[in-house]
Design an enzyme around this catalytic site. Structure first.
Site, PDB file in Angstrom:
ATOM      1  N   HIS A  25       0.854  -1.199   0.000  1.00 45.27           N
ATOM      2  CA  HIS A  25       0.000   0.000   0.000  1.00 45.27           C
ATOM      3  C   HIS A  25       0.881   1.237   0.000  1.00 45.27           C
ATOM      4  CE1 HIS A  25      -3.765   2.106   1.958  1.00 45.27           C
ATOM      5  NE2 HIS A  25      -3.128   2.912   1.106  1.00 45.27           N
ATOM      6  N   HIS A 205      -9.549   0.791  -1.139  1.00 44.11           N
ATOM      7  CA  HIS A 205      -9.510   1.450   0.167  1.00 44.11           C
ATOM      8  C   HIS A 205     -10.909   1.349   0.775  1.00 44.11           C
ATOM      9  CE1 HIS A 205      -5.768   3.100  -1.241  1.00 44.11           C
ATOM     10  NE2 HIS A 205      -5.649   3.967  -0.252  1.00 44.11           N
ATOM     11  N   GLU A 208     -11.047   3.340   6.127  1.00 45.29           N
ATOM     12  CA  GLU A 208      -9.978   4.262   6.571  1.00 45.29           C
ATOM     13  C   GLU A 208     -10.663   5.311   7.467  1.00 45.29           C
ATOM     14  OE1 GLU A 208      -8.140   6.573   3.442  1.00 45.29           O
ATOM     15  OE2 GLU A 208      -6.515   7.282   4.737  1.00 45.29           O
ATOM     16  N   ASP A 286       1.747   4.093   2.723  1.00 49.09           N
ATOM     17  CA  ASP A 286       0.672   4.903   2.128  1.00 49.09           C
ATOM     18  C   ASP A 286       1.233   6.057   1.276  1.00 49.09           C
ATOM     19  OD1 ASP A 286      -1.972   5.436   1.536  1.00 49.09           O
ATOM     20  OD2 ASP A 286      -2.492   6.232   3.501  1.00 49.09           O
ATOM     21  N   ASP A 287       1.603   7.161   1.910  1.00 45.63           N
ATOM     22  CA  ASP A 287       2.159   8.327   1.197  1.00 45.63           C
ATOM     23  C   ASP A 287       3.373   8.822   1.983  1.00 45.63           C
ATOM     24  OD1 ASP A 287      -0.089   8.901  -0.875  1.00 45.63           O
ATOM     25  OD2 ASP A 287      -1.136   8.616   1.035  1.00 45.63           O
TER      26      ASP A 287
END
Ligand code: ADE
Ligand code: ZN
Length: 349
Positions: A25, A205, A208, A286-287
């Protein structure tokens, strides 16, 4: 069952860093560091609404998912040419290698680029060339998953999928990301069915910020093989039982959840509860350029904050291989290397 020996607490961070792992991810646009954003802006003559790297970084104070996405899409505006996509992916893949990531399945958001007039070929060819070079030059196995932006329509997703079909050999699956609440998975039922008919893997997703109902529809309407995030599952006992029974992987992103205020603090993260319930939990970044860390930062900080142990470290790494879309042969090879790392650390104790 592999027997994991106790590891002295002071040696656990080194074990976490050294153990081989897969990342399932990561939004490749979320790996764009401010320095690279400014370098690409200069190379491409793109004007940014921030004076410099420090001003951009200072804007990374998020209150929820949407507050992050607004800045994330602005950052991606510097990507215009195939080499830009290559450079972005290559920078991430080098970081992955340093963190002992042996396999990565990278999300990309084509609509963020095609909406600005960048051709699909430019996006996919640049990213894919970096994946090929990662295997050859870094020994890192890298694949791509095309994500649809859920705040846009299903018609737009269908058009995007059709535009991407000529490059079907360059990505292994489709996913669903962007603003979750108000955009339930079932909105994308047809495009996911089409992707499945084309033999692609399916992920989305869900859970979340959104409710457990979105995880049920990701499973039962979209028929996804993995759920990205999924931390809201703890509010639904039947869902927890279903996820445990099917060993549906959850690609959990602790530092992301902390930065986007899904939990008040990292120490309040429910990853221990998810693991204790027997779910196939994995740790991911993730980021990473926006949330303060890559894979090993996520592992080390999460273990320190929540008190996870060596047994759970082994479970998380082996789950990352189990939950990946790699071949059985690759999975067995990485599992063997994982056991060797644990053996080395237990012998040193
Ligand atoms: N796009 C990039 N990061 C995301 C996240 N954490 N949730 C939804 N969409 C995203
Ligand atoms: Zn994500």
């Amino acid at each position: 069952m592999f027997k994991v020996h106790a590891v002295a607490p002071h040696r656990l961070p080194q074990l976490l860093r050294e153990m081989p792992k897969a990342e399932l991810h990561i939004h490749i646009e979320g790996s764009l560091e401010p320095e690279l954003i400014f370098a690409l802006a200069q190379r491409n003559g793109v004007k940014l609404p921030y004076a410099n790297v420090e001003a951009l970084r200072a804007a990374y104070a998020f209150t929820n998912l949407q507050s992050f996405l607004d800045i994330y899409y602005a950052g991606a505006s510097v990507l215009l040419h195939e080499q830009d996509f290559y450079d972005m992916a290559w920078a991430y893949l080098e970081r992955a290698k340093a963190d002992h990531v042996v396999h990565t399945e990278m999300f990309f958001d084509p609509q963020t680029h095609t909406e600005r007039g960048v051709p699909m070929a430019t996006v996919i060819n640049g990213l894919h060339r970096a994946c090929v070079d990662a295997q050859a030059q870094l020994g890192v196995s890298a694949q791509l998953i095309l994500c649809f932006l859920r705040h846009l329509s299903e018609e737009a997703a269908l058009q995007t999928f059709k535009d991407a079909l000529p490059f079907k050999d360059k990505f292994i699956g489709v996913g669903l990301d962007s603003s979750e609440v108000g955009h339930p998975p079932e909105k994308f039922k047809n495009v996911f069915a089409l992707a499945h008919a084309h033999g692609l893997h399916l992920v989305a997703h869900a859970g979340e910020e959104g409710p457990p109902a979105y995880m049920w529809s990701a499973l039962d309407v979209l028929h996804v093989e993995r759920i990205d995030h999924g931390v809201q599952a703890v509010h639904d006992a039947a869902l927890m039982a279903r996820l445990a029974k099917d060993r549906t992987p959850l690609t959990v992103c602790p530092l992301s959840n902390q930065k986007l205020c899904v939990f008040p603090d990292l120490k309040n993260h429910n990853i221990g509860q998810l693991l204790d319930a027997g779910l196939c939990v994995t740790i991911n970044s993730d980021d990473p350029a926006y949330f303060g860390g890559y894979m090993n930062d996520n592992f080390v900080q999460t273990f320190e904050a929540t008190g996870l142990n060596a047994q759970q470290a082994y479970a998380l790494a082996s789950n990352s291989f189990e939950g990946s879309f790699a071949t059985e042969q690759q999975k067995n090879q990485w599992l063997h290397a994982l056991k060797q790392t644990f053996q080395k650390f237990s012998e040193q104790d």
